[in-house]
Design a protein around this motif. Structure first.
Motif, PDB file in Angstrom:
ATOM      1  N   LYS A  97       0.847  -1.207   0.000  1.00  0.00           N
ATOM      2  CA  LYS A  97       0.000   0.000   0.000  1.00  0.00           C
ATOM      3  C   LYS A  97       0.868   1.237   0.000  1.00  0.00           C
ATOM      4  CE  LYS A  97      -3.573  -2.350   2.505  1.00  0.00           C
ATOM      5  NZ  LYS A  97      -4.792  -1.885   1.842  1.00  0.00           N
ATOM      6  N   GLY A  98       0.370   2.297  -0.621  1.00  0.00           N
ATOM      7  CA  GLY A  98       1.104   3.562  -0.625  1.00  0.00           C
ATOM      8  C   GLY A  98       1.196   4.125   0.791  1.00  0.00           C
ATOM      9  N   GLY A  99       2.285   4.790   1.102  1.00  0.00           N
ATOM     10  CA  GLY A  99       2.436   5.445   2.401  1.00  0.00           C
ATOM     11  C   GLY A  99       2.474   4.444   3.532  1.00  0.00           C
ATOM     12  N   ASP A 100       1.694   4.711   4.571  1.00  0.00           N
ATOM     13  CA  ASP A 100       1.595   3.806   5.708  1.00  0.00           C
ATOM     14  C   ASP A 100       0.276   3.048   5.599  1.00  0.00           C
ATOM     15  OD1 ASP A 100       2.685   3.274   8.663  1.00  0.00           O
ATOM     16  OD2 ASP A 100       0.504   3.293   8.659  1.00  0.00           O
ATOM     17  N   PRO A 101       0.299   1.724   5.805  1.00  0.00           N
ATOM     18  CA  PRO A 101      -0.944   0.960   5.616  1.00  0.00           C
ATOM     19  C   PRO A 101      -2.034   1.298   6.633  1.00  0.00           C
ATOM     20  CG  PRO A 101       0.853  -0.475   6.348  1.00  0.00           C
ATOM     21  CD  PRO A 101       1.445   0.875   6.140  1.00  0.00           C
ATOM     22  N   SER A 102      -1.645   1.901   7.762  1.00  0.00           N
ATOM     23  CA  SER A 102      -2.663   2.186   8.775  1.00  0.00           C
ATOM     24  C   SER A 102      -3.266   3.576   8.638  1.00  0.00           C
ATOM     25  CB  SER A 102      -2.079   1.997  10.178  1.00  0.00           C
ATOM     26  OG  SER A 102      -1.136   3.002  10.432  1.00  0.00           O
ATOM     27  N   VAL A 103      -2.808   4.339   7.633  1.00  0.00           N
ATOM     28  CA  VAL A 103      -3.390   5.663   7.384  1.00  0.00           C
ATOM     29  C   VAL A 103      -4.237   5.576   6.117  1.00  0.00           C
ATOM     30  CG1 VAL A 103      -2.914   8.102   6.923  1.00  0.00           C
ATOM     31  CG2 VAL A 103      -1.440   6.835   8.492  1.00  0.00           C
ATOM     32  N   PHE A 104      -5.526   5.553   6.286  1.00  0.00           N
ATOM     33  CA  PHE A 104      -6.468   5.410   5.168  1.00  0.00           C
ATOM     34  C   PHE A 104      -6.058   4.286   4.219  1.00  0.00           C
ATOM     35  CE2 PHE A 104      -6.711  10.005   6.346  1.00  0.00           C
ATOM     36  CZ  PHE A 104      -7.892   9.875   7.057  1.00  0.00           C
ATOM     37  N   VAL A 127       6.308   5.311   5.297  1.00  0.00           N
ATOM     38  CA  VAL A 127       6.326   6.775   5.412  1.00  0.00           C
ATOM     39  C   VAL A 127       5.031   7.325   4.810  1.00  0.00           C
ATOM     40  CG1 VAL A 127       7.490   8.894   4.679  1.00  0.00           C
ATOM     41  CG2 VAL A 127       8.843   6.864   5.246  1.00  0.00           C
ATOM     42  N   THR A 128       4.228   7.957   5.646  1.00  0.00           N
ATOM     43  CA  THR A 128       2.952   8.483   5.162  1.00  0.00           C
ATOM     44  C   THR A 128       3.156   9.810   4.415  1.00  0.00           C
ATOM     45  OG1 THR A 128       0.663   8.855   5.798  1.00  0.00           O
ATOM     46  CG2 THR A 128       2.332   9.734   7.287  1.00  0.00           C
ATOM     47  N   ALA A 129       2.199  10.137   3.547  1.00  0.00           N
ATOM     48  CA  ALA A 129       2.346  11.299   2.653  1.00  0.00           C
ATOM     49  C   ALA A 129       2.667  12.594   3.404  1.00  0.00           C
ATOM     50  CB  ALA A 129       1.068  11.471   1.830  1.00  0.00           C
ATOM     51  N   ALA A 130       2.031  12.822   4.547  1.00  0.00           N
ATOM     52  CA  ALA A 130       2.259  14.077   5.275  1.00  0.00           C
ATOM     53  C   ALA A 130       3.720  14.189   5.717  1.00  0.00           C
ATOM     54  CB  ALA A 130       1.333  14.159   6.486  1.00  0.00           C
ATOM     55  N   TYR A 180      -6.032  14.301   3.855  1.00  0.00           N
ATOM     56  CA  TYR A 180      -5.813  13.345   2.778  1.00  0.00           C
ATOM     57  C   TYR A 180      -7.078  13.296   1.919  1.00  0.00           C
ATOM     58  CZ  TYR A 180      -1.630  11.466   5.094  1.00  0.00           C
ATOM     59  OH  TYR A 180      -0.385  11.308   5.652  1.00  0.00           O
ATOM     60  N   MET A 181      -6.896  12.918   0.675  1.00  0.00           N
ATOM     61  CA  MET A 181      -8.014  12.763  -0.260  1.00  0.00           C
ATOM     62  C   MET A 181      -8.867  14.026  -0.290  1.00  0.00           C
ATOM     63  SD  MET A 181      -9.006   8.817   0.606  1.00  0.00           S
ATOM     64  CE  MET A 181      -8.810   8.908   2.366  1.00  0.00           C
ATOM     65  N   GLY A 182      -8.201  15.170  -0.293  1.00  0.00           N
ATOM     66  CA  GLY A 182      -8.947  16.413  -0.157  1.00  0.00           C
ATOM     67  C   GLY A 182      -8.810  17.391  -1.304  1.00  0.00           C
ATOM     68  N   ASN A 209       2.379  14.724  -5.223  1.00  0.00           N
ATOM     69  CA  ASN A 209       3.429  13.719  -5.413  1.00  0.00           C
ATOM     70  C   ASN A 209       4.541  13.834  -4.381  1.00  0.00           C
ATOM     71  OD1 ASN A 209       2.346  12.308  -7.640  1.00  0.00           O
ATOM     72  ND2 ASN A 209       3.031  13.951  -9.016  1.00  0.00           N
ATOM     73  N   ALA A 210       4.164  14.047  -3.148  1.00  0.00           N
ATOM     74  CA  ALA A 210       5.146  14.167  -2.072  1.00  0.00           C
ATOM     75  C   ALA A 210       6.117  12.988  -2.094  1.00  0.00           C
ATOM     76  CB  ALA A 210       4.431  14.194  -0.724  1.00  0.00           C
ATOM     77  N   GLY A 211       7.367  13.281  -1.849  1.00  0.00           N
ATOM     78  CA  GLY A 211       8.383  12.228  -1.792  1.00  0.00           C
ATOM     79  C   GLY A 211       9.017  11.946  -3.136  1.00  0.00           C
ATOM     80  N   PRO A 237      -1.513  12.648  -6.673  1.00  0.00           N
ATOM     81  CA  PRO A 237      -2.087  12.711  -5.327  1.00  0.00           C
ATOM     82  C   PRO A 237      -1.609  13.959  -4.582  1.00  0.00           C
ATOM     83  CG  PRO A 237      -0.351  11.062  -5.427  1.00  0.00           C
ATOM     84  CD  PRO A 237      -0.584  11.524  -6.831  1.00  0.00           C
ATOM     85  N   VAL A 238      -2.493  14.518  -3.787  1.00  0.00           N
ATOM     86  CA  VAL A 238      -2.203  15.784  -3.093  1.00  0.00           C
ATOM     87  C   VAL A 238      -2.530  15.636  -1.614  1.00  0.00           C
ATOM     88  CG1 VAL A 238      -2.963  18.189  -2.839  1.00  0.00           C
ATOM     89  CG2 VAL A 238      -2.636  17.229  -5.123  1.00  0.00           C
ATOM     90  N   VAL A 239      -1.595  16.042  -0.775  1.00  0.00           N
ATOM     91  CA  VAL A 239      -1.875  16.110   0.665  1.00  0.00           C
ATOM     92  C   VAL A 239      -1.864  17.588   1.059  1.00  0.00           C
ATOM     93  CG1 VAL A 239       0.571  15.743   1.357  1.00  0.00           C
ATOM     94  CG2 VAL A 239      -1.282  15.158   2.940  1.00  0.00           C
TER      95      VAL A 239
HETATM   96  N1  SAH Z   1      -1.777   5.228   3.118  1.00  0.00           N
HETATM   97  C1  SAH Z   1      -1.496   6.458   2.407  1.00  0.00           C
HETATM   98  C2  SAH Z   1      -2.738   7.272   2.193  1.00  0.00           C
HETATM   99  C3  SAH Z   1      -3.768   6.606   1.294  1.00  0.00           C
HETATM  100  S1  SAH Z   1      -5.204   7.617   0.993  1.00  0.00           S
HETATM  101  C4  SAH Z   1      -0.404   7.234   3.147  1.00  0.00           C
HETATM  102  O1  SAH Z   1      -0.109   6.886   4.292  1.00  0.00           O
HETATM  103  O2  SAH Z   1       0.148   8.173   2.577  1.00  0.00           O
HETATM  104  C5  SAH Z   1      -4.758   8.402  -0.541  1.00  0.00           C
HETATM  105  C6  SAH Z   1      -4.446   9.859  -0.294  1.00  0.00           C
HETATM  106  O3  SAH Z   1      -3.174   9.960   0.308  1.00  0.00           O
HETATM  107  C7  SAH Z   1      -4.352  10.701  -1.534  1.00  0.00           C
HETATM  108  O4  SAH Z   1      -5.629  11.172  -1.936  1.00  0.00           O
HETATM  109  C8  SAH Z   1      -3.489  11.853  -1.055  1.00  0.00           C
HETATM  110  O5  SAH Z   1      -4.240  12.753  -0.266  1.00  0.00           O
HETATM  111  C9  SAH Z   1      -2.533  11.137  -0.121  1.00  0.00           C
HETATM  112  N2  SAH Z   1      -1.272  10.747  -0.781  1.00  0.00           N
HETATM  113  C10 SAH Z   1      -0.814   9.494  -0.971  1.00  0.00           C
HETATM  114  N3  SAH Z   1       0.397   9.528  -1.559  1.00  0.00           N
HETATM  115  C11 SAH Z   1       0.720  10.821  -1.735  1.00  0.00           C
HETATM  116  C12 SAH Z   1       1.826  11.512  -2.278  1.00  0.00           C
HETATM  117  N4  SAH Z   1       2.891  10.870  -2.760  1.00  0.00           N
HETATM  118  N5  SAH Z   1       1.796  12.860  -2.304  1.00  0.00           N
HETATM  119  C13 SAH Z   1       0.746  13.546  -1.806  1.00  0.00           C
HETATM  120  N6  SAH Z   1      -0.331  12.940  -1.274  1.00  0.00           N
HETATM  121  C14 SAH Z   1      -0.356  11.611  -1.239  1.00  0.00           C
END
Ligand code: SAH
Length: 268
Positions: A97-104, A127-130, A180-182, A209-211, A237-239
């Motif tokens: 899963k993208g980012g951290d699996p426990s964040v959305f 590493v979560t998007a934020a 997120y998802m905003g 596209n953080a990271g 994707p945008v955070v």
């Molecule tokens: N599990 C993921 C989040 C999944 S929900 C995490 O921890 O990052 C999907 C949302 O995450 C996207 O709509 C966006 O808001 C954010 N997101 C995921 N990857 C991103 C990235 N590389 N840059 C910016 N926002 C991202």
């Protein structure tokens, strides 16, 4: 989980629910990297980068579960059943899963389903998007005397967004709000926040596209963010990060897009 050698599950595999971070391979944890490199079956979301997928063994079965190129995403029940089938065949399954699996990331639902069916699971954080956004653009998410709380929330209306109490906490001038998802809900979120008393002059930043080496930061204020983002027209994707700390953001001097030598040697 204790292993019962009498049971027919001696061939049962396991499922690791792994956070891949925001995309670049050098933002995988070493544990995530090892999981990907030893996976026999890999189920991955739309946000997983080709660079990370390429780390899986050639013989690994790779299954895309997210939306891409016009194809709809798989239903959650289909994903659950697929993971179960693969694990019951004795495979070492990695759910990436993208980012951290426990964040959305629906990790709670998937784990509960698998464990209810007797499958061993493990969660590997990512590493979560934020966090990726803050690191890349040089600002902290908390800061002594300035931001005492990090509130991670989704701005999507379909999932209910923040309940009213949540918006009150988000309106605290010392809260950093990570939404997120905003991307399409900025104006509505800003209205709720200012309605709860958060100043429209609060610094705010949207990171696309953080990271990734090509990440883009759109810096504004809470009151101006919706318009600034609409003008920039992000497609990735945008955070959203809202709070005093966003004023500390700076554009990085150089993109760091290479796997460091130390990580390369771990893989060889
Ligand atoms: N599990 C993921 C989040 C999944 S929900 C995490 O921890 O990052 C999907 C949302 O995450 C996207 O709509 C966006 O808001 C954010 N997101 C995921 N990857 C991103 C990235 N590389 N840059 C910016 N926002 C991202």
């Amino acid at each position: 989980m204790p292993h019962d050698i009498e049971a027919q599950d001696t061939r049962t595999g396991r499922v690791r629910l792994v956070g891949a971070g925001p995309g670049p391979a050098d933002l995988l944890t070493v544990r995530a990297l090892r999981a990907v490199e030893t996976a026999q079956a890999l189920l991955y979301d739309a946000l997983i980068s080709p660079e990370v997928l390429a780390l899986a063994p050639a013989a690994c079965v790779k299954i895309q579960t997210g939306k891409r190129a016009g194809r709809a995403s798989m239903a959650q029940t289909t994903i659950n059943r697929l993971m179960l089938r693969l694990a019951r065949r004795g495979l070492d399954v990695v759910r990436l899963k993208g980012g951290d699996p426990s964040v959305f990331g629906r990790v709670g639902e998937e784990r509960a389903f698998l464990e209810a069916h007797g499958i061993e699971t493990e969660v590997v954080p990512g590493v979560t998007a934020a966090c990726a956004a803050a690191a890349q653009f040089g600002f902290p998410l908390t800061h002594r005397g300035e931001a005492r709380r990090l509130l991670i929330a989704t701005a999507t209306v379909s999932s209910g967004a923040l309940a009213d109490e949540g918006w009150a906490a988000a309106a605290d001038p010392q809260t950093t709000l990570a939404l997120y998802m905003g991307r399409d809900q900025i104006a509505a979120a800003a209205e709720r926040l200012t309605g709860q008393g958060r100043s429209p002059a609060t610094p705010a930043i949207a990171v696309e596209n953080a990271g990734h080496p090509g990440a883009r930061a759109i810096a504004s204020t809470l009151g101006g963010l919706a318009e600034a983002v609409a003008a920039a027209g992000p497609t990735g994707p945008v955070v959203l990060l809202i709070g005093e700390v966003a004023a500390r953001a700076a554009v990085p001097s150089a993109a760091r897009d290479r796997i460091p030598a130390a990580l390369k040697s771990l893989r060889s």
